[in-house]
Scaffold this motif. Structure first.
Motif, short mmCIF file in Angstrom:
data_model
loop_
_atom_site.label_atom_id
_atom_site.label_comp_id
_atom_site.label_asym_id
_atom_site.label_seq_id
_atom_site.Cartn_x
_atom_site.Cartn_y
_atom_site.Cartn_z
N PHE A 183 20.66 -2.83 2.04
CA PHE A 183 19.78 -1.88 1.45
C PHE A 183 18.87 -2.26 0.19
N LEU A 184 19.29 -3.23 -0.60
CA LEU A 184 18.34 -3.60 -1.69
C LEU A 184 17.42 -4.47 -1.30
N ASP A 185 17.55 -5.31 -0.14
CA ASP A 185 16.47 -6.15 0.68
C ASP A 185 15.55 -5.04 1.16
N GLY A 186 16.08 -4.04 1.84
CA GLY A 186 15.12 -2.97 2.41
C GLY A 186 14.01 -2.24 1.48
N CYS A 235 8.91 -1.59 -1.48
CA CYS A 235 8.29 -1.61 -2.83
C CYS A 235 7.04 -2.58 -2.80
N THR A 236 7.43 -3.55 -2.17
CA THR A 236 6.48 -4.79 -2.09
C THR A 236 5.23 -4.19 -1.04
N GLN A 237 5.58 -3.47 -0.06
CA GLN A 237 4.72 -2.85 0.71
C GLN A 237 3.78 -1.73 -0.05
N LEU A 238 4.66 -0.95 -0.82
CA LEU A 238 3.94 0.34 -1.61
C LEU A 238 2.88 -0.46 -2.32
N ALA A 239 3.23 -1.54 -3.06
CA ALA A 239 2.41 -2.00 -4.25
C ALA A 239 1.28 -2.86 -3.36
N ALA A 251 -0.32 -1.86 -0.88
CA ALA A 251 -1.06 -0.94 0.02
C ALA A 251 -2.60 -0.81 -0.33
N GLU A 252 -3.39 -0.91 0.73
CA GLU A 252 -4.72 -0.93 0.56
C GLU A 252 -5.36 0.35 0.95
N THR A 253 -4.60 1.20 1.84
CA THR A 253 -4.96 2.29 2.22
C THR A 253 -4.03 3.56 2.04
N VAL A 254 -4.47 4.80 2.19
CA VAL A 254 -3.61 5.80 1.89
C VAL A 254 -2.69 5.76 3.15
N GLU A 255 -2.82 5.50 4.22
CA GLU A 255 -1.84 5.53 5.14
C GLU A 255 -0.86 4.22 5.17
N GLN A 256 -1.25 3.16 4.70
CA GLN A 256 -0.30 2.29 4.31
C GLN A 256 0.74 2.52 3.01
N TRP A 257 0.04 3.13 2.10
CA TRP A 257 0.80 3.89 0.94
C TRP A 257 1.80 4.75 1.27
N ARG A 258 1.43 5.72 2.04
CA ARG A 258 2.24 6.81 2.66
C ARG A 258 3.37 6.32 3.41
N THR A 259 3.10 5.50 4.36
CA THR A 259 3.97 4.61 5.31
C THR A 259 5.18 3.98 4.38
N ALA A 260 4.61 3.30 3.58
CA ALA A 260 5.78 2.57 2.60
C ALA A 260 6.50 3.67 1.61
N ALA A 261 5.91 4.60 1.15
CA ALA A 261 6.59 5.64 0.47
C ALA A 261 7.75 6.29 1.39
N ALA A 262 7.26 6.66 2.76
CA ALA A 262 8.09 7.20 3.61
C ALA A 262 9.28 6.27 3.93
N ALA A 278 0.91 10.97 -4.05
CA ALA A 278 -0.07 10.57 -5.17
C ALA A 278 -0.94 9.67 -4.58
N ARG A 279 -1.85 9.19 -5.72
CA ARG A 279 -3.06 8.29 -5.10
C ARG A 279 -2.31 6.98 -4.89
N PRO A 280 -2.83 6.44 -3.91
CA PRO A 280 -2.30 4.95 -3.97
C PRO A 280 -2.51 4.04 -4.96
N GLY A 281 -1.56 3.13 -5.21
CA GLY A 281 -1.59 2.13 -6.35
C GLY A 281 -1.47 2.74 -7.76
#
Length: 97
Positions: free
Chosen positions: A30-33, A38-42, A44-55, A79-82
């Motif tokens: 779980f912690l690894d996932g 969190c790494t993907q969220l940080a 993220a360069e696009t809104v889609e990447q940000w929202r996918t990582a948040a989901a 929220a806004r990405p980043g």
């Protein structure tokens, strides 16, 4: 949003019973996932990447009863990405796990 430090272990114990080694292994997974999400969220360069990582983060958190982290991930999805303040709150919530 409340934080229950035993929620993750309780969710795992309910799923697998009294198997401390298995609980520990699942907790690490779980912690690894969460760390990867969190790494993907940080990164993220696009809104889609940000929202996918948040989901992804929200789903993991919900599955393991990490209520505070789940709430922060839900906020991130809107929220806004980043957003640096939100990323800092998420990091603190992960560190508290």
């Amino acid at each position: 949003m409340a934080y229950d430090p035993g929620a993750i272990d309780a969710a795992l114990a309910a799923a697998v019973g009294d198997e401390p080694a298995l609980i520990a292994e699942l907790r690490l997974a779980f912690l690894d996932g969460v760390t990867r999400a969190c790494t993907q969220l940080a990164a993220a360069e696009t809104v889609e990447q940000w929202r996918t990582a948040a989901a992804r983060l929200r789903g993991l958190s919900a599955s393991f009863g990490a209520v505070r982290l789940m709430g922060l991930a839900a906020l991130a999805a809107e929220a806004r990405p980043g957003d640096p303040d939100l990323l800092a709150k998420i990091r603190r919530a992960v560190d508290a796990l």
